[in-house]
Motif scaffolding. Structure first.
Motif, PDB file in Angstrom:
ATOM      1  N   HIS A 173      59.797  60.436  77.969  1.00 56.08           N
ATOM      2  CA  HIS A 173      61.140  60.524  77.059  1.00 56.08           C
ATOM      3  C   HIS A 173      60.742  61.406  75.761  1.00 56.08           C
ATOM      4  O   HIS A 173      61.806  61.487  74.937  1.00 56.08           O
ATOM      5  N   ASP A 174      59.708  62.114  75.764  1.00 56.60           N
ATOM      6  CA  ASP A 174      59.503  62.816  74.465  1.00 56.60           C
ATOM      7  C   ASP A 174      59.464  64.294  74.747  1.00 56.60           C
ATOM      8  O   ASP A 174      58.728  64.710  75.526  1.00 56.60           O
ATOM      9  N   SER A 175      60.724  64.888  74.382  1.00 55.68           N
ATOM     10  CA  SER A 175      61.127  66.132  74.785  1.00 55.68           C
ATOM     11  C   SER A 175      60.178  67.225  74.210  1.00 55.68           C
ATOM     12  O   SER A 175      59.873  68.326  74.730  1.00 55.68           O
ATOM     13  N   GLN A 176      59.441  66.737  72.946  1.00 53.76           N
ATOM     14  CA  GLN A 176      58.487  67.870  72.418  1.00 53.76           C
ATOM     15  C   GLN A 176      57.083  68.046  73.371  1.00 53.76           C
ATOM     16  O   GLN A 176      56.590  68.784  73.447  1.00 53.76           O
ATOM     17  N   LYS A 177      56.649  66.914  73.881  1.00 52.02           N
ATOM     18  CA  LYS A 177      55.533  66.636  74.819  1.00 52.02           C
ATOM     19  C   LYS A 177      55.947  67.719  76.093  1.00 52.02           C
ATOM     20  O   LYS A 177      54.989  68.509  76.514  1.00 52.02           O
ATOM     21  N   ILE A 178      57.158  67.466  76.523  1.00 52.71           N
ATOM     22  CA  ILE A 178      57.447  68.398  77.737  1.00 52.71           C
ATOM     23  C   ILE A 178      57.531  69.664  77.264  1.00 52.71           C
ATOM     24  O   ILE A 178      56.679  70.717  78.134  1.00 52.71           O
ATOM     25  N   GLU A 179      57.845  69.999  76.064  1.00 53.66           N
ATOM     26  CA  GLU A 179      58.116  71.368  75.770  1.00 53.66           C
ATOM     27  C   GLU A 179      56.525  72.046  75.549  1.00 53.66           C
ATOM     28  O   GLU A 179      56.025  73.132  75.984  1.00 53.66           O
ATOM     29  N   LYS A 180      55.662  71.228  74.862  1.00 50.11           N
ATOM     30  CA  LYS A 180      54.282  71.606  74.976  1.00 50.11           C
ATOM     31  C   LYS A 180      53.773  71.743  76.076  1.00 50.11           C
ATOM     32  O   LYS A 180      52.593  72.665  76.162  1.00 50.11           O
ATOM     33  N   THR A 181      53.798  70.877  77.070  1.00 50.91           N
ATOM     34  CA  THR A 181      53.097  71.108  78.336  1.00 50.91           C
ATOM     35  C   THR A 181      53.566  72.277  79.130  1.00 50.91           C
ATOM     36  O   THR A 181      52.651  73.173  79.624  1.00 50.91           O
ATOM     37  N   PHE A 182      54.774  72.613  79.109  1.00 47.05           N
ATOM     38  CA  PHE A 182      55.216  73.947  79.620  1.00 47.05           C
ATOM     39  C   PHE A 182      54.811  75.217  78.866  1.00 47.05           C
ATOM     40  O   PHE A 182      54.385  76.121  79.597  1.00 47.05           O
ATOM     41  N   ALA A 183      54.597  75.172  77.525  1.00 49.16           N
ATOM     42  CA  ALA A 183      54.044  76.299  76.664  1.00 49.16           C
ATOM     43  C   ALA A 183      52.674  76.233  76.907  1.00 49.16           C
ATOM     44  O   ALA A 183      52.199  77.478  77.148  1.00 49.16           O
ATOM     45  N   ASN A 184      51.920  75.243  77.396  1.00 45.51           N
ATOM     46  CA  ASN A 184      50.459  75.282  77.400  1.00 45.51           C
ATOM     47  C   ASN A 184      50.337  76.164  78.693  1.00 45.51           C
ATOM     48  O   ASN A 184      49.463  76.620  78.922  1.00 45.51           O
ATOM     49  N   ILE A 185      51.148  75.767  79.702  1.00 42.86           N
ATOM     50  CA  ILE A 185      50.881  76.272  81.116  1.00 42.86           C
ATOM     51  C   ILE A 185      51.289  77.774  80.993  1.00 42.86           C
ATOM     52  O   ILE A 185      50.502  78.635  81.685  1.00 42.86           O
ATOM     53  N   ALA A 186      52.208  78.093  80.182  1.00 46.54           N
ATOM     54  CA  ALA A 186      52.586  79.678  80.063  1.00 46.54           C
ATOM     55  C   ALA A 186      51.459  80.276  79.113  1.00 46.54           C
ATOM     56  O   ALA A 186      51.986  81.712  79.181  1.00 46.54           O
ATOM     57  N   ASN A 187      50.573  79.685  78.500  1.00 49.03           N
ATOM     58  CA  ASN A 187      49.896  80.480  77.546  1.00 49.03           C
ATOM     59  C   ASN A 187      48.348  79.796  77.961  1.00 49.03           C
ATOM     60  O   ASN A 187      47.831  79.370  76.899  1.00 49.03           O
ATOM     61  N   TRP A 188      48.149  79.921  78.980  1.00 47.50           N
ATOM     62  CA  TRP A 188      46.770  79.171  79.788  1.00 47.50           C
ATOM     63  C   TRP A 188      45.415  79.615  78.932  1.00 47.50           C
ATOM     64  O   TRP A 188      44.951  78.814  78.292  1.00 47.50           O
ATOM     65  N   LYS A 189      45.324  80.918  78.988  1.00 38.87           N
ATOM     66  CA  LYS A 189      44.114  81.495  78.107  1.00 38.87           C
ATOM     67  C   LYS A 189      44.796  82.266  76.987  1.00 38.87           C
ATOM     68  O   LYS A 189      44.170  83.757  77.041  1.00 38.87           O
ATOM     69  N   GLY A 190      45.897  82.416  76.215  1.00 36.83           N
ATOM     70  CA  GLY A 190      46.410  83.460  75.372  1.00 36.83           C
ATOM     71  C   GLY A 190      47.781  83.443  76.061  1.00 36.83           C
ATOM     72  O   GLY A 190      48.115  82.941  76.731  1.00 36.83           O
ATOM     73  N   SER A 191      48.576  84.131  74.750  1.00 38.15           N
ATOM     74  CA  SER A 191      49.863  84.223  74.974  1.00 38.15           C
ATOM     75  C   SER A 191      50.248  85.036  76.325  1.00 38.15           C
ATOM     76  O   SER A 191      49.921  85.895  76.589  1.00 38.15           O
ATOM     77  N   GLY A 192      51.281  84.413  76.917  1.00 40.41           N
ATOM     78  CA  GLY A 192      51.726  84.927  78.329  1.00 40.41           C
ATOM     79  C   GLY A 192      50.729  84.983  79.212  1.00 40.41           C
ATOM     80  O   GLY A 192      50.904  85.858  80.206  1.00 40.41           O
ATOM     81  N   THR A 193      49.745  84.112  79.442  1.00 36.03           N
ATOM     82  CA  THR A 193      48.837  83.973  80.467  1.00 36.03           C
ATOM     83  C   THR A 193      49.190  82.914  81.325  1.00 36.03           C
ATOM     84  O   THR A 193      49.110  81.806  80.723  1.00 36.03           O
ATOM     85  N   TYR A 194      49.248  82.626  82.585  1.00 33.10           N
ATOM     86  CA  TYR A 194      49.381  81.665  83.500  1.00 33.10           C
ATOM     87  C   TYR A 194      48.044  81.470  84.018  1.00 33.10           C
ATOM     88  O   TYR A 194      47.160  82.295  84.147  1.00 33.10           O
ATOM     89  N   PRO A 195      47.792  80.182  84.746  1.00 39.32           N
ATOM     90  CA  PRO A 195      46.646  79.853  85.270  1.00 39.32           C
ATOM     91  C   PRO A 195      46.463  80.871  86.608  1.00 39.32           C
ATOM     92  O   PRO A 195      47.502  81.314  87.190  1.00 39.32           O
ATOM     93  N   GLN A 196      45.051  81.028  86.916  1.00 44.10           N
ATOM     94  CA  GLN A 196      44.877  81.851  88.054  1.00 44.10           C
ATOM     95  C   GLN A 196      44.345  81.210  89.323  1.00 44.10           C
ATOM     96  O   GLN A 196      44.437  81.695  90.467  1.00 44.10           O
ATOM     97  N   ASN A 197      44.207  79.891  88.837  1.00 41.89           N
ATOM     98  CA  ASN A 197      43.682  79.220  90.232  1.00 41.89           C
ATOM     99  C   ASN A 197      44.073  77.620  89.779  1.00 41.89           C
ATOM    100  O   ASN A 197      44.194  77.238  88.525  1.00 41.89           O
ATOM    101  N   LEU A 198      44.289  76.690  90.584  1.00 42.99           N
ATOM    102  CA  LEU A 198      44.378  75.342  90.525  1.00 42.99           C
ATOM    103  C   LEU A 198      43.207  74.713  91.230  1.00 42.99           C
ATOM    104  O   LEU A 198      43.009  74.823  92.496  1.00 42.99           O
ATOM    105  N   GLY A 199      42.212  74.278  90.400  1.00 42.20           N
ATOM    106  CA  GLY A 199      40.809  73.842  91.225  1.00 42.20           C
ATOM    107  C   GLY A 199      40.255  74.959  92.070  1.00 42.20           C
ATOM    108  O   GLY A 199      40.495  76.035  91.532  1.00 42.20           O
ATOM    109  N   PRO A 200      40.102  74.871  93.422  1.00 40.50           N
ATOM    110  CA  PRO A 200      39.307  76.011  94.151  1.00 40.50           C
ATOM    111  C   PRO A 200      40.400  76.943  94.664  1.00 40.50           C
ATOM    112  O   PRO A 200      40.279  77.776  95.409  1.00 40.50           O
TER     113      PRO A 200
END
Length: 102
Positions: A8-35
């Protein structure tokens, strides 16, 4: 596998998706999920697709809704998106095989 999380927390959702899209810096996405290696990312909220020459998706973009799809080296596809009508973050996973590939 398909399922969802209620949030129910829209700010938490926005932050989660922003974290995914800025994984290791601005505009970087994860390169793997586990192995499992990610070979393509499509983010329709940010109008990004790593597989196209201009980095723009062929699907319509929407800055007001979140939808990120990860394509893995092993032909698994994982999509994470928000619901348009409910306070949910949904996820869908699929395995794609070539015809006759089993």
């Amino acid at each position: 596998m398909n399922s969802y999380f209620i949030c129910h927390d829209s700010q938490k959702i926005e932050k989660t998706f922003a974290n995914i899209a800025n994984w290791k810096g601005s505009g970087t996405y994860p390169q793997n999920l586990g192995p499992f290696k990610i070979v393509r990312v499509r983010d329709l909220q940010r109008c990004f697709d790593s597989s196209t020459s201009d980095k723009r998706p062929t699907l319509p973009c929407s800055s007001s809704s979140f939808m990120i799809t990860f394509y893995f080296e092993n032909n698994v596809v994982l999509t994470i998106r928000t619901s348009g009508t409910e306070p949910k973050v949904k996820y869908y996973s699929e395995i794609i095989s070539k015809p006759g590939g089993g």
